[in-house]
Design a protein around this motif. Structure first.
Motif, PDB file in Angstrom:
ATOM      1  N   ALA A 170      -5.221  -8.216   5.676  1.00  0.00           N
ATOM      2  CA  ALA A 170      -5.561  -9.052   4.505  1.00  0.00           C
ATOM      3  C   ALA A 170      -6.902  -8.138   3.815  1.00  0.00           C
ATOM      4  CB  ALA A 170      -6.100 -10.433   5.192  1.00  0.00           C
ATOM      5  N   VAL A 171      -7.856  -7.789   4.945  1.00  0.00           N
ATOM      6  CA  VAL A 171      -8.924  -6.950   4.169  1.00  0.00           C
ATOM      7  C   VAL A 171      -8.556  -5.669   3.383  1.00  0.00           C
ATOM      8  CG1 VAL A 171     -11.016  -5.506   5.004  1.00  0.00           C
ATOM      9  CG2 VAL A 171     -10.560  -7.761   5.974  1.00  0.00           C
ATOM     10  N   LEU A 172      -7.555  -4.816   4.135  1.00  0.00           N
ATOM     11  CA  LEU A 172      -7.016  -3.811   3.388  1.00  0.00           C
ATOM     12  C   LEU A 172      -6.471  -4.161   2.092  1.00  0.00           C
ATOM     13  CD1 LEU A 172      -5.456  -1.865   6.491  1.00  0.00           C
ATOM     14  CD2 LEU A 172      -7.617  -1.268   5.335  1.00  0.00           C
ATOM     15  N   ALA A 173      -5.549  -5.072   2.160  1.00  0.00           N
ATOM     16  CA  ALA A 173      -4.747  -5.367   0.905  1.00  0.00           C
ATOM     17  C   ALA A 173      -5.790  -6.073  -0.206  1.00  0.00           C
ATOM     18  CB  ALA A 173      -3.774  -6.573   1.086  1.00  0.00           C
TER      19      ALA A 173
ATOM     20  N   LEU B  34     -12.036  15.355   3.775  1.00  0.00           N
ATOM     21  CA  LEU B  34     -10.762  14.440   3.905  1.00  0.00           C
ATOM     22  C   LEU B  34     -10.707  13.626   2.547  1.00  0.00           C
ATOM     23  CD1 LEU B  34     -11.890  13.018   7.385  1.00  0.00           C
ATOM     24  CD2 LEU B  34      -9.856  14.534   6.864  1.00  0.00           C
ATOM     25  N   ALA B  35     -11.510  13.578   1.655  1.00  0.00           N
ATOM     26  CA  ALA B  35     -11.423  12.988   0.443  1.00  0.00           C
ATOM     27  C   ALA B  35     -10.552  13.666  -0.401  1.00  0.00           C
ATOM     28  CB  ALA B  35     -12.624  12.462  -0.324  1.00  0.00           C
ATOM     29  N   ALA B  36     -10.942  15.036  -0.356  1.00  0.00           N
ATOM     30  CA  ALA B  36     -10.167  16.021  -1.220  1.00  0.00           C
ATOM     31  C   ALA B  36      -8.459  16.093  -0.885  1.00  0.00           C
ATOM     32  CB  ALA B  36     -10.815  17.273  -0.974  1.00  0.00           C
ATOM     33  N   MET B  37      -8.238  15.665   0.524  1.00  0.00           N
ATOM     34  CA  MET B  37      -6.896  15.562   0.810  1.00  0.00           C
ATOM     35  C   MET B  37      -6.268  14.375   0.360  1.00  0.00           C
ATOM     36  SD  MET B  37      -6.935  17.171   4.557  1.00  0.00           S
ATOM     37  CE  MET B  37      -7.853  18.608   4.993  1.00  0.00           C
ATOM     38  N   GLY B  38      -6.807  13.474  -0.370  1.00  0.00           N
ATOM     39  CA  GLY B  38      -6.408  12.514  -0.911  1.00  0.00           C
ATOM     40  C   GLY B  38      -6.298  11.017  -0.301  1.00  0.00           C
ATOM     41  N   SER B  39      -7.432  10.961   0.507  1.00  0.00           N
ATOM     42  CA  SER B  39      -7.571   9.472   0.945  1.00  0.00           C
ATOM     43  C   SER B  39      -8.005   8.534   0.004  1.00  0.00           C
ATOM     44  CB  SER B  39      -8.894   9.644   2.050  1.00  0.00           C
ATOM     45  OG  SER B  39      -8.528  10.489   3.007  1.00  0.00           O
ATOM     46  N   ASP B  40      -7.270   7.419   0.099  1.00  0.00           N
ATOM     47  CA  ASP B  40      -7.683   6.448  -0.909  1.00  0.00           C
ATOM     48  C   ASP B  40      -8.765   5.202  -0.286  1.00  0.00           C
ATOM     49  OD1 ASP B  40      -5.718   6.878  -3.133  1.00  0.00           O
ATOM     50  OD2 ASP B  40      -4.470   6.814  -1.451  1.00  0.00           O
TER      51      ASP B  40
ATOM     52  N   GLU C 289      -4.888   0.795  12.246  1.00  0.00           N
ATOM     53  CA  GLU C 289      -3.787   1.594  11.824  1.00  0.00           C
ATOM     54  C   GLU C 289      -2.556   0.949  11.534  1.00  0.00           C
ATOM     55  OE1 GLU C 289      -6.098   5.799  13.567  1.00  0.00           O
ATOM     56  OE2 GLU C 289      -4.146   4.911  14.580  1.00  0.00           O
ATOM     57  N   ARG C 290      -2.102  -0.070  12.628  1.00  0.00           N
ATOM     58  CA  ARG C 290      -1.157  -0.848  12.511  1.00  0.00           C
ATOM     59  C   ARG C 290      -0.812  -1.632  11.334  1.00  0.00           C
ATOM     60  NH1 ARG C 290       3.375  -2.624  14.180  1.00  0.00           N
ATOM     61  NH2 ARG C 290       3.819  -4.721  14.712  1.00  0.00           N
ATOM     62  N   ALA C 291      -2.053  -2.323  10.827  1.00  0.00           N
ATOM     63  CA  ALA C 291      -2.120  -3.078   9.487  1.00  0.00           C
ATOM     64  C   ALA C 291      -1.875  -2.224   8.411  1.00  0.00           C
ATOM     65  CB  ALA C 291      -3.750  -3.721   9.416  1.00  0.00           C
ATOM     66  N   ALA C 292      -2.440  -1.015   8.251  1.00  0.00           N
ATOM     67  CA  ALA C 292      -2.050  -0.053   7.171  1.00  0.00           C
ATOM     68  C   ALA C 292      -0.564   0.151   7.150  1.00  0.00           C
ATOM     69  CB  ALA C 292      -2.978   1.207   7.339  1.00  0.00           C
ATOM     70  N   ARG C 293      -0.142   0.554   8.144  1.00  0.00           N
ATOM     71  CA  ARG C 293       1.350   0.841   8.416  1.00  0.00           C
ATOM     72  C   ARG C 293       2.323  -0.328   7.839  1.00  0.00           C
ATOM     73  NH1 ARG C 293      -0.163   4.281  12.896  1.00  0.00           N
ATOM     74  NH2 ARG C 293      -0.263   6.342  12.207  1.00  0.00           N
ATOM     75  N   LEU C 294       1.954  -1.590   8.498  1.00  0.00           N
ATOM     76  CA  LEU C 294       2.702  -2.602   8.058  1.00  0.00           C
ATOM     77  C   LEU C 294       2.501  -2.917   6.605  1.00  0.00           C
ATOM     78  CD1 LEU C 294       1.843  -4.920  10.986  1.00  0.00           C
ATOM     79  CD2 LEU C 294       4.018  -4.212  10.603  1.00  0.00           C
ATOM     80  N   LEU C 295       1.737  -2.578   5.824  1.00  0.00           N
ATOM     81  CA  LEU C 295       1.335  -2.502   4.442  1.00  0.00           C
ATOM     82  C   LEU C 295       2.143  -1.420   3.759  1.00  0.00           C
ATOM     83  CD1 LEU C 295      -2.312  -3.848   4.215  1.00  0.00           C
ATOM     84  CD2 LEU C 295      -0.166  -5.234   3.703  1.00  0.00           C
ATOM     85  N   GLY C 296       2.643  -0.410   4.566  1.00  0.00           N
ATOM     86  CA  GLY C 296       3.424   0.643   3.793  1.00  0.00           C
ATOM     87  C   GLY C 296       2.510   1.922   3.519  1.00  0.00           C
ATOM     88  N   ALA C 297       0.995   2.069   3.911  1.00  0.00           N
ATOM     89  CA  ALA C 297       0.393   3.065   3.611  1.00  0.00           C
ATOM     90  C   ALA C 297       0.644   4.187   4.715  1.00  0.00           C
ATOM     91  CB  ALA C 297      -0.832   2.753   3.710  1.00  0.00           C
ATOM     92  N   GLU C 298       0.313   5.400   4.188  1.00  0.00           N
ATOM     93  CA  GLU C 298       0.266   6.465   5.453  1.00  0.00           C
ATOM     94  C   GLU C 298      -1.186   6.503   5.869  1.00  0.00           C
ATOM     95  OE1 GLU C 298       0.338  11.421   5.417  1.00  0.00           O
ATOM     96  OE2 GLU C 298       0.961  10.390   3.476  1.00  0.00           O
ATOM     97  N   VAL C 299      -1.104   6.795   7.014  1.00  0.00           N
ATOM     98  CA  VAL C 299      -2.537   6.637   8.092  1.00  0.00           C
ATOM     99  C   VAL C 299      -2.867   8.190   8.398  1.00  0.00           C
ATOM    100  CG1 VAL C 299      -3.397   5.874   9.849  1.00  0.00           C
ATOM    101  CG2 VAL C 299      -1.949   4.315   8.683  1.00  0.00           C
TER     102      VAL C 299
ATOM    103  N   LEU D 290       0.747  -1.242   0.038  1.00  0.00           N
ATOM    104  CA  LEU D 290       0.085   0.039   0.089  1.00  0.00           C
ATOM    105  C   LEU D 290       0.743   1.360  -0.032  1.00  0.00           C
ATOM    106  CD1 LEU D 290      -3.078  -0.636   2.210  1.00  0.00           C
ATOM    107  CD2 LEU D 290      -2.739  -1.281  -0.268  1.00  0.00           C
ATOM    108  N   ARG D 291       2.185   1.118  -0.398  1.00  0.00           N
ATOM    109  CA  ARG D 291       3.063   2.307  -0.344  1.00  0.00           C
ATOM    110  C   ARG D 291       2.539   3.419  -1.457  1.00  0.00           C
ATOM    111  NH1 ARG D 291       8.263   0.051  -0.208  1.00  0.00           N
ATOM    112  NH2 ARG D 291       7.770   0.209   2.315  1.00  0.00           N
ATOM    113  N   GLY D 292       2.455   4.672  -1.053  1.00  0.00           N
ATOM    114  CA  GLY D 292       1.712   5.462  -1.905  1.00  0.00           C
ATOM    115  C   GLY D 292       0.380   5.816  -1.520  1.00  0.00           C
TER     116      GLY D 292
END
Ligand code: CP
Length: 298
Positions: A288-291, A89-95, A56-66, A35-37
């Motif tokens: 797994a869900v986020l990925a 928040l969507a306009a700031m770039g939430s994926d 939040e931990r799961a997202a960071r382990l996948l490389g995402a910004e939280v 999830l980098r980037g």
């Protein structure tokens, strides 16, 4: 998979795929950087410890910004509405949004308003899909196949989104469910056709999984029982009842615990408890869900 608002949105094959990937993540496989980037925004309008921190931990382990959004201290306190907050928040770039809210329909609304995937992190008395998937992962790791196992969901079922998600998920995995609690804390409407019992003791010896629920005072559950002490005597799992359990039975609870009410220390911290394991499994399950929602793992 386009978000995860309801377990009804998942096919049996998708459930199996999430559990398989989560099991590998639990064993140390980290699809690092997948999830980098990308930016995952947590939007919690109700308190949370386990769900929020594990996402939040799961997202960071996948490389995402939280981005962690707290309504307290935000412009919500100046009257900004939910749709405008989501749009901002969507306009700031939430994926992807991870959403907890007291109203059942809000995760679906946020997905519609924002146009980005939403994972439901618990909505009112509606659903809590990732808690049920976490608990399924925990049970699969303990028992292997879940077919034919009996789970008793004990306590404040009427107010429980966890129970509603369990009633959707676990029969699909071959389990037999029953609801146990005072009539005032069981749902009036029963579309699931599962058995109901108003006494815990006759049921305990037949259960493979004793799934205890918190009495949710914040949703008015206290009005359905004469006193917490009386509830504990009738439905609390304490040391005196542990000898009634099958030796192979397990004790589960989604947390947070009301120790001394629905569960006491001997049950929560004893050998048959899977409660710490449930918490530990929350991180790989949410990885797994986020990925899979972001389409970066199969
Ligand atoms: N199980 C659960 O949803 O816990 P939290 O409220 O701490 O997230």
């Amino acid at each position: 998979m386009r978000g995860l608002v309801s377990l009804r949105d998942l096919s049996d094959a998708q459930v199996a795929s999430i559990l398989e990937l989560a099991g590998r993540c639990r064993e140390g496989f980290h699809p690092e950087g997948s999830l980098r980037g990308r930016t995952v925004t947590t939007l919690f309008y109700e308190p949370s410890t386990r769900t929020r921190v594990s996402f939040e931990r799961a997202a960071r382990l996948l490389g995402a910004e939280v981005l962690g959004f707290d309504p307290a201290g935000s412009s919500v306190e100046k009257g900004e509405g939910l749709a405008d907050t989501v749009s901002t928040l969507a306009a700031m770039g939430s994926d992807l949004f991870v959403v907890r809210h007291p109203m059942v329909d809000v995760p679906a609304l946020v997905q519609r308003w924002s146009g980005v995937p939403v994972v439901n992190a618990g909505a009112g008395r509606g659903e809590h899909p990732t808690q049920s998937l976490t608990d399924a992962l925990t049970l699969v790791r303990r028992f292997g196949s879940l077919k034919g196992l009996r789970m008793g969901i004990v306590g404040d079922v009427a107010n429980s989104r966890v129970a509603r998600s369990h009633l959707e998920l676990f029969p699909r995995l071959g389990m037999e469910l029953s609801l146990i609690g005072p009539a005032t804390l069981l749902p009036d409407h029963d579309p699931w056709g599962v058995s109901r019992c108003h006494h815990l003791d006759p049921e305990l010896g037949d259960l493979d999984v004793v799934y205890l629920l918190r009495v949710q005072a914040e949703r008015g559950a206290g009005r359905g029982i004469p006193s917490l002490g009386g509830y504990a005597r009738r439905f609390g799992l304490g040391e005196d009842r542990l000898s009634s359990l099958k030796p192979s039975a397990v004790i589960m609870h989604p947390g947070p615990l009301n120790r001394g009410v629905e569960i006491d220390d001997a049950a929560a911290d004893g050998e048959q408890s899977l409660i710490r394991e449930q918490v530990a499994n929350g991180v790989p399950l949410r990885m797994a869900v986020l990925a899979q929602v972001m389409g970066v793992a199969s």
